[in-house]
Design an enzyme around this catalytic site. Structure first.
Site, PDB file in Angstrom:
ATOM      1  N   THR A 108       1.114  -1.044  -0.077  1.00  0.00           N
ATOM      2  CA  THR A 108       0.053  -0.111   0.023  1.00  0.00           C
ATOM      3  C   THR A 108       0.752   1.073  -0.157  1.00  0.00           C
ATOM      4  O   THR A 108       0.464   2.326  -0.357  1.00  0.00           O
ATOM      5  CB  THR A 108      -0.747   0.111   1.384  1.00  0.00           C
ATOM      6  OG1 THR A 108      -0.128  -0.348   2.374  1.00  0.00           O
ATOM      7  CG2 THR A 108      -2.016  -1.057   1.079  1.00  0.00           C
ATOM      8  N   SER A 127       8.791   5.834   5.254  1.00  0.00           N
ATOM      9  CA  SER A 127       7.604   6.591   6.353  1.00  0.00           C
ATOM     10  C   SER A 127       8.174   6.525   7.675  1.00  0.00           C
ATOM     11  O   SER A 127       9.065   7.377   7.964  1.00  0.00           O
ATOM     12  CB  SER A 127       6.352   6.036   6.203  1.00  0.00           C
ATOM     13  OG  SER A 127       5.415   6.525   6.876  1.00  0.00           O
ATOM     14  N   HIS A 128       7.325   5.755   8.315  1.00  0.00           N
ATOM     15  CA  HIS A 128       7.867   6.133  10.075  1.00  0.00           C
ATOM     16  C   HIS A 128       8.864   4.872  10.200  1.00  0.00           C
ATOM     17  O   HIS A 128       9.247   4.702  11.634  1.00  0.00           O
ATOM     18  CB  HIS A 128       6.485   5.633  10.716  1.00  0.00           C
ATOM     19  CG  HIS A 128       5.733   4.725  10.070  1.00  0.00           C
ATOM     20  ND1 HIS A 128       4.948   4.720   8.975  1.00  0.00           N
ATOM     21  CD2 HIS A 128       5.643   3.333  10.615  1.00  0.00           C
ATOM     22  CE1 HIS A 128       4.571   3.534   8.569  1.00  0.00           C
ATOM     23  NE2 HIS A 128       4.867   2.453   9.588  1.00  0.00           N
ATOM     24  N   LYS A 140       7.595   5.584  -2.983  1.00  0.00           N
ATOM     25  CA  LYS A 140       6.490   5.624  -3.403  1.00  0.00           C
ATOM     26  C   LYS A 140       6.241   6.449  -4.762  1.00  0.00           C
ATOM     27  O   LYS A 140       6.591   7.618  -5.024  1.00  0.00           O
ATOM     28  CB  LYS A 140       5.512   6.455  -2.121  1.00  0.00           C
ATOM     29  CG  LYS A 140       5.791   6.035  -0.762  1.00  0.00           C
ATOM     30  CD  LYS A 140       5.148   6.334   0.105  1.00  0.00           C
ATOM     31  CE  LYS A 140       5.203   7.758   0.702  1.00  0.00           C
ATOM     32  NZ  LYS A 140       4.566   8.364   1.519  1.00  0.00           N
ATOM     33  N   ASP A 183       5.935  11.854  11.702  1.00  0.00           N
ATOM     34  CA  ASP A 183       6.778  10.684  11.404  1.00  0.00           C
ATOM     35  C   ASP A 183       7.662  11.181  10.418  1.00  0.00           C
ATOM     36  O   ASP A 183       8.055  12.290   9.875  1.00  0.00           O
ATOM     37  CB  ASP A 183       6.012   9.835  10.870  1.00  0.00           C
ATOM     38  CG  ASP A 183       5.355   9.696   9.270  1.00  0.00           C
ATOM     39  OD1 ASP A 183       5.093  11.165   9.110  1.00  0.00           O
ATOM     40  OD2 ASP A 183       5.074   8.839   8.573  1.00  0.00           O
ATOM     41  N   ASP A 211       8.570  11.156   7.021  1.00  0.00           N
ATOM     42  CA  ASP A 211       7.986  11.740   5.962  1.00  0.00           C
ATOM     43  C   ASP A 211       6.985  12.938   6.040  1.00  0.00           C
ATOM     44  O   ASP A 211       6.386  13.649   5.191  1.00  0.00           O
ATOM     45  CB  ASP A 211       7.396  10.707   4.749  1.00  0.00           C
ATOM     46  CG  ASP A 211       6.403  10.082   5.000  1.00  0.00           C
ATOM     47  OD1 ASP A 211       6.208   9.711   6.126  1.00  0.00           O
ATOM     48  OD2 ASP A 211       5.668   9.584   4.007  1.00  0.00           O
ATOM     49  N   ASP A 252       3.546  12.766   7.157  1.00  0.00           N
ATOM     50  CA  ASP A 252       2.185  12.682   6.966  1.00  0.00           C
ATOM     51  C   ASP A 252       1.481  12.151   8.172  1.00  0.00           C
ATOM     52  O   ASP A 252       0.168  12.445   8.363  1.00  0.00           O
ATOM     53  CB  ASP A 252       1.817  11.885   5.810  1.00  0.00           C
ATOM     54  CG  ASP A 252       2.584  10.305   5.775  1.00  0.00           C
ATOM     55  OD1 ASP A 252       3.217   9.997   6.963  1.00  0.00           O
ATOM     56  OD2 ASP A 252       2.413   9.594   4.980  1.00  0.00           O
ATOM     57  N   ARG A 253       2.217  11.555   9.150  1.00  0.00           N
ATOM     58  CA  ARG A 253       1.663  11.338  10.488  1.00  0.00           C
ATOM     59  C   ARG A 253       1.674  12.189  11.499  1.00  0.00           C
ATOM     60  O   ARG A 253       2.494  13.101  11.599  1.00  0.00           O
ATOM     61  CB  ARG A 253       2.035   9.990  11.139  1.00  0.00           C
ATOM     62  CG  ARG A 253       1.975   8.642  10.147  1.00  0.00           C
ATOM     63  CD  ARG A 253       2.486   7.323  10.946  1.00  0.00           C
ATOM     64  NE  ARG A 253       2.083   6.331  10.068  1.00  0.00           N
ATOM     65  CZ  ARG A 253       1.930   5.119  10.557  1.00  0.00           C
ATOM     66  NH1 ARG A 253       2.474   4.776  11.618  1.00  0.00           N
ATOM     67  NH2 ARG A 253       1.734   4.223   9.634  1.00  0.00           N
ATOM     68  N   GLU A 275      -6.987   5.527  12.142  1.00  0.00           N
ATOM     69  CA  GLU A 275      -6.402   5.125  13.534  1.00  0.00           C
ATOM     70  C   GLU A 275      -5.053   5.390  13.903  1.00  0.00           C
ATOM     71  O   GLU A 275      -4.400   5.723  14.875  1.00  0.00           O
ATOM     72  CB  GLU A 275      -7.165   3.936  14.193  1.00  0.00           C
ATOM     73  CG  GLU A 275      -6.749   2.529  13.336  1.00  0.00           C
ATOM     74  CD  GLU A 275      -5.541   2.184  13.167  1.00  0.00           C
ATOM     75  OE1 GLU A 275      -4.609   2.402  14.013  1.00  0.00           O
ATOM     76  OE2 GLU A 275      -5.041   1.895  11.957  1.00  0.00           O
ATOM     77  N   SER A 276      -4.085   5.186  12.725  1.00  0.00           N
ATOM     78  CA  SER A 276      -2.783   5.078  12.626  1.00  0.00           C
ATOM     79  C   SER A 276      -2.048   6.327  12.621  1.00  0.00           C
ATOM     80  O   SER A 276      -1.105   6.568  12.084  1.00  0.00           O
ATOM     81  CB  SER A 276      -2.443   4.269  11.429  1.00  0.00           C
ATOM     82  OG  SER A 276      -2.647   4.596  10.273  1.00  0.00           O
ATOM     83  N   LYS A 282      -2.411  12.174   3.864  1.00  0.00           N
ATOM     84  CA  LYS A 282      -2.420  12.533   5.041  1.00  0.00           C
ATOM     85  C   LYS A 282      -1.590  13.495   5.561  1.00  0.00           C
ATOM     86  O   LYS A 282      -0.334  13.571   4.946  1.00  0.00           O
ATOM     87  CB  LYS A 282      -2.439  11.370   6.285  1.00  0.00           C
ATOM     88  CG  LYS A 282      -1.385  10.480   6.146  1.00  0.00           C
ATOM     89  CD  LYS A 282      -1.503   9.270   6.962  1.00  0.00           C
ATOM     90  CE  LYS A 282      -0.375   8.562   7.001  1.00  0.00           C
ATOM     91  NZ  LYS A 282      -0.877   7.019   6.343  1.00  0.00           N
TER      92      LYS A 282
END
Ligand code: G1P
Ligand code: ZN
Length: 545
Positions: A20, A115-116, A128, A279, A281, A283-284, A366-367, A378
């Site tokens: 994903t 990412s994270h 990505k 995080d 990159d 997005d979180r 939720e993440s 996000k």
């Protein structure tokens, strides 16, 4: 003319389908000869009319970032991509990439990030692809990319000498222009359009202290630009603000386990009014108040309930969406606002069609992921600014805001338990056991309640009618409590089992329990049923959110 080299390789090249979040592997794997190059070749082949078009390329600064950008530019030159836009120092957050793709009418963007996941030579790297709408490439494209990697026998590259990426400039190589631009400007301008920076800044300069943890990753420069340069706050409101190749050894995932230092400052030492982290990159996001952790599912509900506080959403919102394992707190708000609420599988890409068709304005997972139609990813800093804007408008604390929310809508007690990096056969065994039991569970007693429904979630996309199956096992009780089990698609070591627990309590009941206590009967019964602690040999999960 620039010289084009055709490099022959042995196929098939990739051993695994990109998930994903694109292709995510160990840094060492990406250092193998031709590994990155073949994947990039396959990406370019998947994009239509790449010749003469514009592509955005940047990353979160982890080990290998600049070297990967250099190779990508060289491959783009060989493919006669019209314009390659690269941010200074190669640093571009995922939401900023999404924005730039949309603003520049690019065919897409390549984001270099895992990412994270930790970075550095012993960490992970990733690639990505985002498409022209600014969002993650849908499965139809990632499948096509994977297929190409299985049959490619060569790739094209122009081994031109490239400039230093620490300076702005425009450079021509054959049919391709390379533009090195400011990666912060457009993103900050977008935030300034959505939020009232003056109101937030006045509020933060009064008696409301902020600490933002960039976790030595990509959001440091963005946060400094927004909070220090634009809002005039002091430099030390941003901690871990310089992007480092190995994130200074941190695991750049903003949760209570991996952002433990920030959590300690807010939850135990109570040193600040507001704390937040993003995080690798960008997005979180994690939101904390003095002595108060905001569960991401609640964050989505609070954001949805308070659109009138934020200039960018004052006109109202068309609808909301959440991923299936995210708690139903936002559903309750949507119903009160009389707007639709969609339940999608895990992964941001499933929000793309809903956002593009204006069926929703705000969405989240939720993440620690929340966002809106301003980009197609996000957006960590967006969420932080959104919270600050609500607090400034209401002139209240995080804890007051969340408690008032529960008093109005009730509380969805919620927790996620992650068993990280466990042997794949154990994870599969647990998953298969629950999967095979699902039909027999209906009507039985579970955690003092009857099982109303038990299934493997599948999703019918209302826009393109595509169906996504096997999106997570659900056990739903008569009082709408839920236990969900999924296997992670983003881990790189062994398998990661995720368990999600939810129980709704109405405003007249006890709203201030510890979620682990409130959810204990659900937690205990799933363990009794599946023997998770015994099989994983883990007394407690790796991460509890
Ligand atoms: C995880 C999260 C999911 C998120 C994805 C990318 O995926 O659970 O919500 O979209 O990372 O950030 P998972 O590892 O669970 O497949
Ligand atoms: Zn991320």
């Amino acid at each position: 003319m620039t010289e084009v080299n055709v490099i022959h390789i042995n196929s098939p090249f990739l051993d695994q389908k990109p998930g994903t979040s694109g292709l995510r592997k160990s840094t060492l794997k990406f250092q193998e000869q031709h590994y990155l190059e073949v994947f990039i070749e396959a990406i370019l082949l998947s994009l239509e009319n790449i010749q003469g078009s514009t592509l955005v390329v940047g990353g979160d600064g982890r080990y290998g970032n600049i070297e990967a950008i250099e190779k990508i530019v060289q491959i783009c030159v060989a493919h006669e991509v019209g314009k390659v836009i690269v941010p200074k120092d190669g640093l571009l957050s995922t939401p900023a990439t999404s924005n730039l793709i949309r603003k520049e009418n690019a065919v897409g963007g390549i984001i270099l990030s895992a990412s994270h996941n930790p970075g550095g030579i012993d960490g992970d790297f990733g690639v990505k692809l985002n498409i022209a709408n600014g969002g993650p490439a849908p499965e139809i494209i990632t499948n096509q990319i994977f297929k190409s990697t299985q049959s490619l026998t060569s790739y094209k590259i122009s081994k031109i000498k490239l400039p230093d990426f620490s300076q702005y400039g425009s450079f021509n190589y054959g049919e391709t222009t390379l533009e090195i631009i400011d990666g912060l400007k457009d993103y900050s301008a977008l935030m300034e359009k959505i939020f009232d920076f003056d109101q937030i800044s006045d509020f933060l300069k009064k008696d409301f202290s902020l600490i933002f943890d960039a976790m030595n990753a990509v959001t440091g420069p963005y946060a400094k630009n927004i909070f220090v340069e634009k809002m005039g706050l002091s430099n030390d409101c941003v901690m871990n603000g310089d992007p480092l190749k190995d994130f200074g050894g941190l695991h750049p995932d903003p949760n209570l386990t991996y952002a433990a230092h920030l959590a300690d400052l807010l939850l135990n030492k109570k040193s600040y009014s507001f704390g937040a982290a993003c995080d690798g990159d960008g997005d979180r996001n994690m939101i904390l108040g003095r002595g108060c952790f905001v569960n991401p599912s609640d964050s989505l509900a609070v954001i949805t309930a308070n659109t009138t506080c934020v200039p960018g959403y004052k006109e109202g919102i068309s609808g909301v969406a959440r991923s299936m394992p995210t708690s139903s707190a936002v559903d309750i708000v949507a119903s009160a606002l009389n707007i639709p609420c969609f339940e999608t599988p895990t992964g941001w890409k499933f929000f793309g069609n809903l956002l593009d068709s204006n069926l929703i304005t705000i969405c989240g997972e939720e993440s620690f992921g929340t966002g809106s139609n301003h980009v197609r990813e996000k957006d960590g800093l967006w969420a932080v600014l959104y919270w600050l804007q609500i607090l400034a408008e209401k002139n209240c604390s995080v804890s007051d805001l969340i408690k008032n929310h529960w008093r109005q809508f009730g509380r969805n007690y919620y927790s996620r338990h992650d068993y990280e990096a466990i042997p794949s056969n154990i994870a599969n065994q647990i998953f298969d056991k629950l999967s095979s039991m699902l039909p027999t569970l209906i009507g039985t007693n579970f955690a003092g309640n009857l099982v109303k429904d038990a299934d493997n979630f599948s999703y019918l996309d209302p826009v393109d009618n595509s169906i996504s199956e096997n999106q997570g096992l659900r056990v739903i009780l008569e009082d709408n409590s839920r236990v969900i089990l999924r296997l992670s698609g983003t881990g790189t070591k062994g398998a990661t089992l995720r368990l999600y627990f939810e129980k709704f309590i109405n405003p007249k009941q006890n709203l201030s329990l510890n979620p682990q206590i409130a959810l204990k009967p659900l937690i205990d019964d799933i363990d009794n049923l599946l023997n998770i602690s015994k099989l994983t040999k883990m007394e407690t999960p790796t991460v509890i959110t």
